[in-house]
Design an enzyme around this catalytic site. Structure first.
Site, PDB file in Angstrom:
ATOM      1  N   TYR A 130       5.771   7.637  -4.899  1.00 23.68           N
ATOM      2  CA  TYR A 130       5.575   8.125  -6.274  1.00 23.68           C
ATOM      3  C   TYR A 130       4.916   9.510  -6.313  1.00 23.68           C
ATOM      4  CZ  TYR A 130       3.427   8.184 -10.941  1.00 23.68           C
ATOM      5  OH  TYR A 130       2.995   8.522 -12.185  1.00 23.68           O
TER       6      TYR A 130
ATOM      7  N   GLY B   7       8.748   3.518  -0.732  1.00 16.08           N
ATOM      8  CA  GLY B   7       9.432   4.692  -1.269  1.00 16.08           C
ATOM      9  C   GLY B   7      10.937   4.493  -1.384  1.00 16.08           C
TER      10      GLY B   7
ATOM     11  N   ALA C 246       0.427   5.388   2.613  1.00 10.47           N
ATOM     12  CA  ALA C 246      -0.654   4.394   2.709  1.00 10.47           C
ATOM     13  C   ALA C 246      -0.247   3.148   1.942  1.00 10.47           C
ATOM     14  CB  ALA C 246      -1.941   4.961   2.084  1.00 10.47           C
TER      15      ALA C 246
ATOM     16  N   TYR D  29      -9.467  -1.281   0.335  1.00 11.58           N
ATOM     17  CA  TYR D  29      -8.609  -0.096   0.166  1.00 11.58           C
ATOM     18  C   TYR D  29      -9.460   1.172   0.098  1.00 11.58           C
ATOM     19  CZ  TYR D  29      -6.149   3.387  -2.658  1.00 11.58           C
ATOM     20  OH  TYR D  29      -5.639   4.568  -3.156  1.00 11.58           O
TER      21      TYR D  29
ATOM     22  N   PHE E  71      -7.870   9.908  -9.542  1.00 13.37           N
ATOM     23  CA  PHE E  71      -8.199   8.768 -10.379  1.00 13.37           C
ATOM     24  C   PHE E  71      -6.851   8.064 -10.618  1.00 13.37           C
ATOM     25  CE2 PHE E  71     -12.834   8.877 -11.150  1.00 13.37           C
ATOM     26  CZ  PHE E  71     -13.092   9.782 -10.144  1.00 13.37           C
TER      27      PHE E  71
ATOM     28  N   ARG F  82     -10.168   3.675 -17.468  1.00 17.56           N
ATOM     29  CA  ARG F  82      -9.657   4.496 -16.372  1.00 17.56           C
ATOM     30  C   ARG F  82      -9.338   5.897 -16.887  1.00 17.56           C
ATOM     31  NH1 ARG F  82     -11.436   0.995 -14.047  1.00 17.56           N
ATOM     32  NH2 ARG F  82     -10.613  -0.395 -12.460  1.00 17.56           N
TER      33      ARG F  82
ATOM     34  N   ARG G 134      -9.622  -9.056 -12.330  1.00 13.18           N
ATOM     35  CA  ARG G 134      -8.922  -8.926 -11.041  1.00 13.18           C
ATOM     36  C   ARG G 134      -9.950  -8.486  -9.993  1.00 13.18           C
ATOM     37  NH1 ARG G 134      -4.060  -4.555 -10.744  1.00 13.18           N
ATOM     38  NH2 ARG G 134      -5.841  -3.158 -10.981  1.00 13.18           N
TER      39      ARG G 134
HETATM   40  N1  LIG Z   1      -0.959   5.991  -7.611  1.00 14.71           N
HETATM   41  C1  LIG Z   1      -2.254   6.140  -7.855  1.00 14.71           C
HETATM   42  O1  LIG Z   1      -2.737   5.949  -8.973  1.00 14.71           O
HETATM   43  C2  LIG Z   1      -3.166   6.584  -6.760  1.00 14.71           C
HETATM   44  C3  LIG Z   1      -4.528   6.765  -7.052  1.00 14.71           C
HETATM   45  C4  LIG Z   1      -5.386   7.190  -6.045  1.00 14.71           C
HETATM   46  C5  LIG Z   1      -4.898   7.432  -4.774  1.00 14.71           C
HETATM   47  N2  LIG Z   1      -3.591   7.232  -4.510  1.00 14.71           N
HETATM   48  C6  LIG Z   1      -3.109   7.487  -3.139  1.00 14.71           C
HETATM   49  O2  LIG Z   1      -2.023   8.403  -3.218  1.00 14.71           O
HETATM   50  C7  LIG Z   1      -1.062   8.124  -2.194  1.00 14.71           C
HETATM   51  C8  LIG Z   1       0.300   7.945  -2.814  1.00 14.71           C
HETATM   52  O3  LIG Z   1       0.248   6.891  -3.768  1.00 14.71           O
HETATM   53  P1  LIG Z   1       1.580   6.403  -4.479  1.00 14.71           P
HETATM   54  O4  LIG Z   1       1.198   5.750  -5.742  1.00 14.71           O
HETATM   55  O5  LIG Z   1       2.557   7.522  -4.477  1.00 14.71           O
HETATM   56  O6  LIG Z   1       2.053   5.282  -3.449  1.00 14.71           O
HETATM   57  P2  LIG Z   1       3.548   4.894  -3.027  1.00 14.71           P
HETATM   58  O7  LIG Z   1       3.458   3.519  -2.446  1.00 14.71           O
HETATM   59  O8  LIG Z   1       4.494   5.131  -4.134  1.00 14.71           O
HETATM   60  O9  LIG Z   1       3.870   5.937  -1.878  1.00 14.71           O
HETATM   61  C9  LIG Z   1       3.432   5.764  -0.553  1.00 14.71           C
HETATM   62  C10 LIG Z   1       4.598   6.099   0.353  1.00 14.71           C
HETATM   63  O10 LIG Z   1       4.178   6.005   1.706  1.00 14.71           O
HETATM   64  C11 LIG Z   1       5.151   5.273   2.464  1.00 14.71           C
HETATM   65  N3  LIG Z   1       4.416   4.630   3.557  1.00 14.71           N
HETATM   66  C12 LIG Z   1       3.425   3.720   3.441  1.00 14.71           C
HETATM   67  N4  LIG Z   1       2.963   3.376   4.651  1.00 14.71           N
HETATM   68  C13 LIG Z   1       3.657   4.117   5.551  1.00 14.71           C
HETATM   69  C14 LIG Z   1       3.627   4.212   6.978  1.00 14.71           C
HETATM   70  N5  LIG Z   1       2.796   3.469   7.697  1.00 14.71           N
HETATM   71  N6  LIG Z   1       4.483   5.060   7.574  1.00 14.71           N
HETATM   72  C15 LIG Z   1       5.344   5.819   6.840  1.00 14.71           C
HETATM   73  N7  LIG Z   1       5.420   5.761   5.492  1.00 14.71           N
HETATM   74  C16 LIG Z   1       4.589   4.917   4.859  1.00 14.71           C
HETATM   75  C17 LIG Z   1       5.773   4.304   1.456  1.00 14.71           C
HETATM   76  O11 LIG Z   1       7.063   3.875   1.807  1.00 14.71           O
HETATM   77  C18 LIG Z   1       5.775   5.135   0.188  1.00 14.71           C
HETATM   78  O12 LIG Z   1       6.963   5.879   0.052  1.00 14.71           O
HETATM   79  C19 LIG Z   1      -1.575   6.878  -1.466  1.00 14.71           C
HETATM   80  O13 LIG Z   1      -2.249   7.305  -0.314  1.00 14.71           O
HETATM   81  C20 LIG Z   1      -2.547   6.267  -2.455  1.00 14.71           C
HETATM   82  O14 LIG Z   1      -3.565   5.541  -1.806  1.00 14.71           O
HETATM   83  C21 LIG Z   1      -2.707   6.818  -5.461  1.00 14.71           C
HETATM   84  O1  LIG Z   2      -1.205  -6.054 -15.318  1.00 12.66           O
HETATM   85  C1  LIG Z   2      -2.235  -5.358 -15.355  1.00 12.66           C
HETATM   86  C2  LIG Z   2      -2.427  -4.261 -14.484  1.00 12.66           C
HETATM   87  C3  LIG Z   2      -3.614  -3.558 -14.567  1.00 12.66           C
HETATM   88  N1  LIG Z   2      -4.565  -3.901 -15.472  1.00 12.66           N
HETATM   89  C4  LIG Z   2      -5.811  -3.119 -15.551  1.00 12.66           C
HETATM   90  O2  LIG Z   2      -5.469  -1.773 -15.764  1.00 12.66           O
HETATM   91  C5  LIG Z   2      -6.374  -0.903 -15.076  1.00 12.66           C
HETATM   92  C6  LIG Z   2      -5.607   0.026 -14.172  1.00 12.66           C
HETATM   93  O3  LIG Z   2      -5.047  -0.764 -13.106  1.00 12.66           O
HETATM   94  P1  LIG Z   2      -3.946  -0.195 -12.091  1.00 12.66           P
HETATM   95  O4  LIG Z   2      -3.546  -1.335 -11.230  1.00 12.66           O
HETATM   96  O5  LIG Z   2      -2.897   0.543 -12.842  1.00 12.66           O
HETATM   97  O6  LIG Z   2      -4.749   0.905 -11.263  1.00 12.66           O
HETATM   98  P2  LIG Z   2      -6.107   0.764 -10.432  1.00 12.66           P
HETATM   99  O7  LIG Z   2      -7.187   1.404 -11.269  1.00 12.66           O
HETATM  100  O8  LIG Z   2      -6.342  -0.605  -9.956  1.00 12.66           O
HETATM  101  O9  LIG Z   2      -5.770   1.608  -9.133  1.00 12.66           O
HETATM  102  C7  LIG Z   2      -5.281   2.951  -9.134  1.00 12.66           C
HETATM  103  O10 LIG Z   2      -6.336   3.834  -9.053  1.00 12.66           O
HETATM  104  C8  LIG Z   2      -7.195   3.584  -7.993  1.00 12.66           C
HETATM  105  C9  LIG Z   2      -8.255   4.625  -8.096  1.00 12.66           C
HETATM  106  O11 LIG Z   2      -9.086   4.291  -9.165  1.00 12.66           O
HETATM  107  C10 LIG Z   2      -6.484   3.534  -6.650  1.00 12.66           C
HETATM  108  O12 LIG Z   2      -6.519   4.687  -5.912  1.00 12.66           O
HETATM  109  C11 LIG Z   2      -5.111   2.909  -6.663  1.00 12.66           C
HETATM  110  O13 LIG Z   2      -4.304   3.368  -5.595  1.00 12.66           O
HETATM  111  C12 LIG Z   2      -4.396   3.180  -7.919  1.00 12.66           C
HETATM  112  O14 LIG Z   2      -3.293   2.334  -7.976  1.00 12.66           O
HETATM  113  C13 LIG Z   2      -7.339  -1.820 -14.311  1.00 12.66           C
HETATM  114  O15 LIG Z   2      -8.506  -1.945 -15.062  1.00 12.66           O
HETATM  115  C14 LIG Z   2      -6.621  -3.168 -14.273  1.00 12.66           C
HETATM  116  O16 LIG Z   2      -7.492  -4.267 -14.293  1.00 12.66           O
HETATM  117  C15 LIG Z   2      -4.381  -4.963 -16.330  1.00 12.66           C
HETATM  118  O17 LIG Z   2      -5.258  -5.292 -17.147  1.00 12.66           O
HETATM  119  N2  LIG Z   2      -3.218  -5.661 -16.238  1.00 12.66           N
END
Ligand SMILES: NC(=O)c1ccc[n+]([C@@H]2O[C@H](COP(=O)([O-])OP(=O)(O)OC[C@H]3O[C@@H](n4cnc5c(N)ncnc54)[C@H](O)[C@@H]3O)[C@@H](O)[C@H]2O)c1
Ligand SMILES: O=c1ccn([C@@H]2O[C@H](COP(=O)(O)OP(=O)(O)O[C@H]3O[C@H](CO)[C@H](O)[C@H](O)[C@H]3O)[C@@H](O)[C@H]2O)c(=O)[nH]1
Length: 337
Positions: free
Chosen positions: A15, A40, A79, A145, A173, A225, A284
């Site tokens: 993403y 992905g 990750a 995590y 965030f 959030r 959760r």
């Molecule tokens: N989405 C969020 O809100 C959020 C918030 C904070 C931090 N992050 C961090 O940002 C990064 C990207 O998040 P995202 O939401 O795009 O996740 P995502 O799961 O969409 O993307 C991660 C990608 O990494 C690949 N991948 C995972 N493990 C791998 C491995 N061992 N080798 C090769 N490829 C691998 C997956 O196939 C995927 O395409 C992550 O490190 C996540 O922890 C995301």
């Molecule tokens: O079905 C759902 C899904 C989520 N939530 C709530 O919505 C908020 C956001 O939840 P998300 O699962 O969308 O996101 P997180 O805050 O748990 O996590 C995201 O942000 C984090 C940083 O704060 C991490 O890095 C993580 O990778 C990223 O997915 C949380 O309070 C969660 O409890 C619900 O109430 N119902």
């Protein structure tokens, strides 16, 4: 006009990574995506980028990768990243995320790479003393995590001290929204993130959205959030890439405004014009009550500021993607066949 660089993007089919790949290509850089496609999508990788399907656990694949290309920098997104899953299976995160990242760091150092931008997380801040949360806040990860991300931040600290690898740890965030070009968006399977799930409930693809706890000490009892548009994250990466020279940095990245789960649901109802059925469930494990960023440091250092500052504009872009691609990338891949 900045000079064209060759950038390795781990997790570039995911993403946030795919949105950064689009931004890198847009600015004329060469991109190599390295992704195991566990989460992905090949359809999220543009033809202009080279694509290597492999796992960061595979050290031989990494050594071939760094033997084949000479990278100016690495963007490290790959990750496992689901907070709740990490509470059920801490080993997968504490082992999986760290070992793969250590492999990558070692391969990058051995190849003489000097810059790495790392996707860290707000989950580092499990017990913030001050909201909004700035970079001086104490680290106390809220889940395995978050802990895995902290260990990687420390490994990067030592890679700088011992080998001169400059890094930027970007503590995102909550990433949300989709690219305005309509070609990229959020598509996880299973989806766990709030905004796509609420959009699906509005579209009738789910019977309801479950709110994970409404007994938190917040204005309406639900978690708060800070949602940041994925293109604003991509913009931050590009600014950091240009600026990363003589010292490593860490930046908290958010809009600086917090929205409760109920406020997200109201925004989705406004944007879609449809009601969202809601059920209240238990908390959760691993969720923190309030996470709001102070991004003053990156604003001041790099002139970064979010282009999508309003929740409605972020959700509007996510709705545009989800309604145009109800099957996500599966639909796009099928259309291309
Ligand atoms: N989405 C969020 O809100 C959020 C918030 C904070 C931090 N992050 C961090 O940002 C990064 C990207 O998040 P995202 O939401 O795009 O996740 P995502 O799961 O969409 O993307 C991660 C990608 O990494 C690949 N991948 C995972 N493990 C791998 C491995 N061992 N080798 C090769 N490829 C691998 C997956 O196939 C995927 O395409 C992550 O490190 C996540 O922890 C995301
Ligand atoms: O079905 C759902 C899904 C989520 N939530 C709530 O919505 C908020 C956001 O939840 P998300 O699962 O969308 O996101 P997180 O805050 O748990 O996590 C995201 O942000 C984090 C940083 O704060 C991490 O890095 C993580 O990778 C990223 O997915 C949380 O309070 C969660 O409890 C619900 O109430 N119902």
């Amino acid at each position: 006009m900045t000079e064209s660089k060759t950038i390795l993007v781990t997790g570039g089919a995911g993403y946030v990574g795919s949105h950064c790949v689009a931004e890198l290509l847009e600015r004329g850089h060469q991109v190599v995506v390295f992704d195991n496609l566990r989460q992905g999508h090949a359809a999220a990788v543009p033809a202009e980028a080279a694509f290597v399907r492999a796992d960061l656990a595979d050290e031989a694949a990494l050594s071939r990768l760094f033997g084949q290309w000479r990278f100016d920098a690495v963007f490290h997104f790959a990750a496992l990243s689901v907070v709740g899953e990490s509470m059920r299976d801490p080993h997968a995160y504490l082992h999986g995320n760290t070992v793969t990242s250590l492999n990558l760091i070692r391969a990058a150092v051995n190849a003489g790479v000097t810059k790495l931008v790392f996707s860290s997380t707000a989950n580092l801040f499990g017990s913030p003393a001050r909201i909004p949360i700035d970079e001086d806040e104490a680290i106390d990860p809220g889940s395995p995590y978050g802990e895995s991300k902290f260990i990687i931040e420390r490994a990067l600290h030592w890679a700088d001290r011992c080998h001169g690898l400059r890094s930027a740890c970007l503590r995102y965030f909550n990433a949300a929204g989709a690219h305005p070009n309509g070609k990229l968006g959020e598509d996880h399977s299973p989806e766990t993130h709030l905004i796509p799930l609420v959009l699906d409930a509005a579209a009738g693809k789910r019977p309801h959205i479950e709110i994970f706890g409404d007994d938190y000490d917040t204005r309406d009892g639900t978690c708060i959030r800070d949602y940041i548009h994925v293109c604003d994250l991509a913009d931050a990466h590009l600014r950091v890439l240009d600026a990363l020279e003589d010292r490593s940095v860490r930046y908290n990245l958010g809009n600086g405004t917090g929205y409760s789960v109920r406020e997200v649901i109201s925004s989705v109802e406004r944007i879609t014009g449809r009601p969202v059925p809601v059920k209240v469930g238990p908390r959760r494990p691993g969720d923190l009550p309030v996470l709001i960023a102070s991004s003053e440091r990156i604003r001041r250092d790099l002139g970064w500021k979010p282009r999508f500052a309003e929740l409605d504009s972020i959700i509007g872009s996510a709705w545009a993607w989800r309604s145009a691609h109800p099957l996500g990338y599966r639909g796009l891949a099928a259309a291309a066949e």
